[in-house]
Write a protein that holds these residues in place. Structure first.
Motif, mmCIF file in Angstrom:
data_model
loop_
_atom_site.group_PDB
_atom_site.id
_atom_site.type_symbol
_atom_site.label_atom_id
_atom_site.label_comp_id
_atom_site.label_asym_id
_atom_site.label_seq_id
_atom_site.Cartn_x
_atom_site.Cartn_y
_atom_site.Cartn_z
ATOM 1 N N ALA A 209 -21.545 19.992 66.977
ATOM 2 C CA ALA A 209 -20.468 20.985 66.861
ATOM 3 C C ALA A 209 -19.632 21.761 67.550
ATOM 4 O O ALA A 209 -18.408 21.879 67.984
ATOM 5 N N ALA A 210 -20.266 22.505 69.025
ATOM 6 C CA ALA A 210 -19.658 22.910 70.601
ATOM 7 C C ALA A 210 -18.715 21.656 71.018
ATOM 8 O O ALA A 210 -17.889 22.280 71.402
ATOM 9 N N LEU A 211 -19.932 20.031 71.688
ATOM 10 C CA LEU A 211 -19.200 19.537 72.398
ATOM 11 C C LEU A 211 -17.814 18.794 71.783
ATOM 12 O O LEU A 211 -16.944 18.543 73.055
ATOM 13 N N PRO A 212 -17.512 18.968 70.213
ATOM 14 C CA PRO A 212 -15.975 18.257 70.165
ATOM 15 C C PRO A 212 -14.282 19.750 70.715
ATOM 16 O O PRO A 212 -13.963 19.272 70.957
ATOM 17 N N PHE A 213 -15.779 20.602 70.593
ATOM 18 C CA PHE A 213 -14.174 21.995 70.890
ATOM 19 C C PHE A 213 -14.122 22.691 71.709
ATOM 20 O O PHE A 213 -13.136 23.413 72.429
ATOM 21 N N GLU A 214 -15.184 22.428 72.963
ATOM 22 C CA GLU A 214 -14.936 22.642 74.140
ATOM 23 C C GLU A 214 -15.259 21.322 75.589
ATOM 24 O O GLU A 214 -15.937 20.658 75.518
ATOM 25 N N PRO A 215 -13.754 21.622 76.299
ATOM 26 C CA PRO A 215 -13.955 21.180 77.019
ATOM 27 C C PRO A 215 -15.016 20.219 78.077
ATOM 28 O O PRO A 215 -15.869 21.241 78.444
ATOM 29 N N VAL A 216 -15.275 19.306 78.526
ATOM 30 C CA VAL A 216 -15.804 19.157 79.500
ATOM 31 C C VAL A 216 -15.932 17.944 80.221
ATOM 32 O O VAL A 216 -14.974 17.150 80.249
ATOM 33 N N HIS A 217 -16.295 18.613 82.002
ATOM 34 C CA HIS A 217 -15.666 17.841 82.797
ATOM 35 C C HIS A 217 -16.750 17.894 83.628
ATOM 36 O O HIS A 217 -17.266 18.787 84.991
ATOM 37 N N LEU A 218 -16.984 16.643 83.819
ATOM 38 C CA LEU A 218 -18.291 16.194 84.517
ATOM 39 C C LEU A 218 -17.985 16.324 86.103
ATOM 40 O O LEU A 218 -17.840 15.697 86.238
ATOM 41 N N THR A 219 -18.925 17.245 86.313
ATOM 42 C CA THR A 219 -19.091 17.637 87.990
ATOM 43 C C THR A 219 -20.441 17.225 88.582
ATOM 44 O O THR A 219 -21.451 17.620 87.700
#
Length: 313
Positions: A209-219
């Motif tokens: 539920a959360a991953l599609p709505f919160e931006p993911v910027h892998l560092t």
């Protein structure tokens, strides 16, 4: 060959040296939680980070329980495990992650340094014990120190991050208190292991539920932060902490955890480059002294009643 485990058999204490080392490693792991969470928030939103943290830790715990062929706990223990899961696995990580979006790691370390006192208070209510007056004076003094520090650092009022941190104190203390009770009938690492497994469906649903709505910027730092809070803090840290606590006893283990807020202040400076205010170490030491007084008073009451003090921190 299956390993038969008697959930009602008391944990065998092997000796003080190994117990001190194990509990000390647990404290070290916990002290890195807030800086690692700040790193993790560089790549993930707070809801995604907590869901992924719980998911990874639950998978590791499930594998460990399967490898040891540990029997499923009796039905009567699952309510308590749900409290541990809700407080330690879900509630505390989520509320502190939300708080660390606006609060610094060093600020959170001082506030959450009140956790042993909060746990002691809930333990007293849960068990119906009556600690001596010195215990309550020290506990209230420690609470006052943290409240004054928090208000002073927040410009004269409590911020939203502070409210999250105070909420985290309550839910985590409830989880530790119930976990301490369950550790009397099953090995402590199995308590956290089954609590993690219990959250696996919720963690999967939360991540989806959360991953599609919160931006993911892998560092690199973000991934390292996620891995540490999942593997180091949530599973390995609690594993060695409970093992060490079983060997040396709760009061002595709790004394080791007095160093946790001060260690977190060091990691906040070294790993995050935070400017630690002069008030932070002063408040942390003041809380440390208050906790030490409660531990001493609690042990005295335990000797007079012939029972161990049920303080979990």
């Amino acid at each position: 060959m299956a390993i038969a485990v008697d959930l009602h058999r008391p944990v065998v204490r092997r000796g003080p040296s190994s117990g001190v080392v194990l509990a000390g490693l647990g404290v070290l792991a916990f002290s890195l939680t807030f800086p690692s969470t700040v790193w993790g928030l560089e790549s993930f939103g707070p809801w995604s980070l907590v869901a992924l943290r719980s998911l990874l830790a639950a998978l590791i715990a499930g594998c460990a329980l399967l490898a040891g062929r540990v029997p499923v706990p009796e039905r009567r223990h699952w309510a308590g495990l749900a409290v541990v899961a809700g407080g330690v696995v879900v509630g505390f990580p989520l509320l502190t992650s939300l708080a660390l979006q606006t609060s610094t790691s060093s600020h959170a370390a001082v506030v959450v340094g009140l956790l042993p006192l909060t746990t002691a208070l809930l333990s007293a209510l849960r068990t119906g014990s009556r600690p001596p007056r010195a215990f309550w004076i020290a506990a209230l003094t420690g609470a006052a120190v943290v409240i004054v520090f928090t208000v002073q650092q927040s410009g004269g009022h409590l911020s939203g991050g502070d409210l999250y941190l105070f909420g985290a104190l309550v839910v985590c203390a409830a989880g530790y208190t119930e976990g301490g009770r369950l550790a009397g009938v099953m090995p402590g690492w199995q308590v956290i292991g089954w609590a993690l497994v219990l959250t696996l469906p919720l963690a999967v649903a939360g991540a989806a539920a959360a991953l599609p709505f919160e931006p993911v910027h892998l560092t690199a730092r973000g991934v390292v932060g996620l891995v540490w809070v999942a593997v180091g803090s949530t599973f390995l840290g609690l594993y060695v902490w409970y093992r060490g606590m079983a060997e040396i006893g709760v009061p002595r283990a709790s004394q080791l955890q007095l160093a946790q807020p001060l260690l977190t202040l060091v990691w906040s400076f070294l790993a995050l480059g935070e400017e630690v205010s002069a008030a932070a170490p002063v408040a942390a030491v003041a809380v440390l002294v208050c906790i030490a007084v409660t531990q001493r008073a609690g042990r005295g009451a335990g000797r007079r009643t012939g029972a161990a003090t049920p303080v979990r921190s």
